[in-house]
Write a protein that holds these residues in place. Structure first.
Motif, PDB file in Angstrom:
ATOM      1  N   UNK A 100      12.472   0.348   2.590  1.00 52.63           N
ATOM      2  CA  UNK A 100      12.501  -1.242   2.651  1.00 52.63           C
ATOM      3  C   UNK A 100      13.197  -1.634   3.762  1.00 52.63           C
ATOM      4  N   UNK A 101      12.366  -2.433   4.627  1.00 49.58           N
ATOM      5  CA  UNK A 101      12.587  -3.212   5.873  1.00 49.58           C
ATOM      6  C   UNK A 101      12.196  -4.632   5.615  1.00 49.58           C
ATOM      7  N   UNK A 102      13.065  -5.365   6.322  1.00 42.72           N
ATOM      8  CA  UNK A 102      12.700  -6.880   6.157  1.00 42.72           C
ATOM      9  C   UNK A 102      11.993  -7.190   7.583  1.00 42.72           C
ATOM     10  N   UNK A 103      10.551  -7.164   7.664  1.00 44.23           N
ATOM     11  CA  UNK A 103       9.907  -7.360   8.885  1.00 44.23           C
ATOM     12  C   UNK A 103       8.507  -8.035   8.119  1.00 44.23           C
ATOM     13  N   UNK A 161       6.256  -4.925   7.427  1.00 45.74           N
ATOM     14  CA  UNK A 161       6.424  -4.498   6.035  1.00 45.74           C
ATOM     15  C   UNK A 161       5.736  -5.097   4.965  1.00 45.74           C
ATOM     16  N   UNK A 162       5.781  -6.553   5.138  1.00 44.31           N
ATOM     17  CA  UNK A 162       5.367  -7.584   4.092  1.00 44.31           C
ATOM     18  C   UNK A 162       3.924  -7.344   4.270  1.00 44.31           C
ATOM     19  N   UNK A 163       3.210  -7.372   5.474  1.00 43.97           N
ATOM     20  CA  UNK A 163       1.754  -7.317   5.512  1.00 43.97           C
ATOM     21  C   UNK A 163       1.098  -6.013   4.927  1.00 43.97           C
ATOM     22  N   UNK A 164       2.168  -4.909   5.095  1.00 40.87           N
ATOM     23  CA  UNK A 164       1.704  -3.625   4.251  1.00 40.87           C
ATOM     24  C   UNK A 164       1.898  -3.588   2.997  1.00 40.87           C
ATOM     25  N   UNK A 186      -0.714  -4.971   1.077  1.00 42.51           N
ATOM     26  CA  UNK A 186      -2.073  -4.227   1.171  1.00 42.51           C
ATOM     27  C   UNK A 186      -2.111  -3.245  -0.035  1.00 42.51           C
ATOM     28  N   UNK A 187      -1.139  -2.947  -0.545  1.00 47.03           N
ATOM     29  CA  UNK A 187      -0.966  -1.799  -1.650  1.00 47.03           C
ATOM     30  C   UNK A 187      -1.452  -2.352  -3.230  1.00 47.03           C
ATOM     31  N   UNK A 188      -2.169  -1.687  -3.726  1.00 47.41           N
ATOM     32  CA  UNK A 188      -2.860  -1.909  -4.807  1.00 47.41           C
ATOM     33  C   UNK A 188      -1.712  -2.067  -6.107  1.00 47.41           C
ATOM     34  N   UNK A 189      -0.549  -1.022  -5.878  1.00 53.81           N
ATOM     35  CA  UNK A 189       0.612  -1.202  -6.737  1.00 53.81           C
ATOM     36  C   UNK A 189       1.327  -2.471  -6.671  1.00 53.81           C
ATOM     37  N   UNK A 190       1.139  -3.093  -5.477  1.00 54.65           N
ATOM     38  CA  UNK A 190       2.019  -4.541  -5.217  1.00 54.65           C
ATOM     39  C   UNK A 190       0.878  -5.461  -6.028  1.00 54.65           C
ATOM     40  N   UNK A 199      -6.372 -12.300  -6.567  1.00 51.70           N
ATOM     41  CA  UNK A 199      -7.872 -11.839  -6.721  1.00 51.70           C
ATOM     42  C   UNK A 199      -8.237 -11.800  -5.027  1.00 51.70           C
ATOM     43  N   UNK A 200      -7.667 -12.391  -4.227  1.00 56.08           N
ATOM     44  CA  UNK A 200      -8.186 -12.230  -2.912  1.00 56.08           C
ATOM     45  C   UNK A 200      -7.547 -10.946  -2.453  1.00 56.08           C
ATOM     46  N   UNK A 201      -6.257 -10.707  -2.819  1.00 52.56           N
ATOM     47  CA  UNK A 201      -5.834  -9.411  -2.514  1.00 52.56           C
ATOM     48  C   UNK A 201      -6.540  -8.184  -2.979  1.00 52.56           C
ATOM     49  N   UNK A 202      -6.944  -8.210  -4.180  1.00 51.07           N
ATOM     50  CA  UNK A 202      -8.007  -7.126  -4.844  1.00 51.07           C
ATOM     51  C   UNK A 202      -9.504  -7.296  -3.965  1.00 51.07           C
TER      52      UNK A 202
END
Length: 251
Positions: free
Chosen positions: A78-81, A84-87, A90-94, A193-196
């Motif tokens: 976990x990093x505060x950047x 990192x938030x962009x990544x 992008x994760x389906x689990x998120x 939905x936009x993320x999916x």
């Protein structure tokens, strides 16, 4: 020595299963949380032992636990950047952790839990086959048959998941209109939905939008379609297309 000979000499049976559980705690925990989501879904549909509302919230909690564990696997540090938030998003689990949080305080609905159940079913079946292999090739042949059926239909199941994700959007509008969810639910679900739609690992939501657009355009362009209905359909397509996020061509 051939790879097949090495696999034949690996320990089989309960001892091998115990050893696997000890050395793969996170994967086995994910298997258990997905099983919980499946069990609670049946409890929601057939409320023999649990209150349906209680089973509904347990489904979402089990999905949240699964998503959090999977997210920890994908992004262990976990990093505060901003990177990192962009990544992270992008994760389906998120995405599905967010999904559970969106509907945790809304009124229960079978369409909401459908994609959670189907995702859990696919991954539960896949890992169950790994566990059965540890017990031996001939163990639980009936379970193996059911798993084979799920895996054979996995593509159709993923398309059904994508279709249900899209259908939940108008559902949130209807629920909000009748006071069964808040207006914020609509806004947050639109972002989900936009993320999916932009998912890098799972293109099925994007493909389903494309298929629905083609079907709607074919309907609108039929000679027998009234002009006012044709205009409404084409206008709706244009509006939804403008709301879709940009997706890099490399995907």
């Amino acid at each position: 020595m051939a790879e097949g000979d090495e696999s034949d000499r690996r320990p089989k049976g309960v001892a091998a299963l115990k050893q696997h559980v000890v050395s793969h705690k996170v994967e086995v925990t994910l298997w258990a949380t997905r099983l919980a989501a499946i069990v609670f879904t049946f409890a929601y549909i057939l409320p023999l032992f649990w209150n349906p509302a209680g089973a509904y919230y347990r489904i979402l909690l089990a999905n949240a636990a699964t998503s959090a564990l999977r997210l920890h696997q994908r992004l262990p540090t976990l990093t505060i950047s901003l990177q990192f938030l962009m990544q992270l998003f992008k994760e389906d689990s998120c995405h599905y952790l967010l999904y559970s949080l969106i509907f945790l305080y809304s009124s229960p609905n079978i369409l909401i839990v459908l994609p959670v159940f189907l995702f859990s079913l696919i991954h539960f079946a896949s890992y169950s086959l790994t566990l059965l292999d540890l017990l031996g090739q001939n163990a639980w042949w009936g379970a193996r048959l059911l798993i084979s059926l799920v895996e054979f239909q996995s593509r159709s199941i993923l398309r059904l998941i994508a279709f249900s994700e899209i259908l939940v959007m108008p559902l949130t509008l209807i629920m909000s209109f009748f006071g069964r969810s808040g207006l914020l639910t609509i806004v947050v679900y639109y972002h989900f939905l936009t993320l999916r739609y932009a998912s890098q690992r799972n293109p099925h939501t994007r493909l389903m939008f494309s298929d629905l657009r083609v079907a709607a355009e074919n309907f609108a362009n039929k000679p027998g379609t009234p002009s006012f209905l044709r205009s409404a359909v084409l206008s709706g397509i244009a509006t939804i297309s403008r709301m879709a996020p940009a997706v890099p061509h490399s995907q």
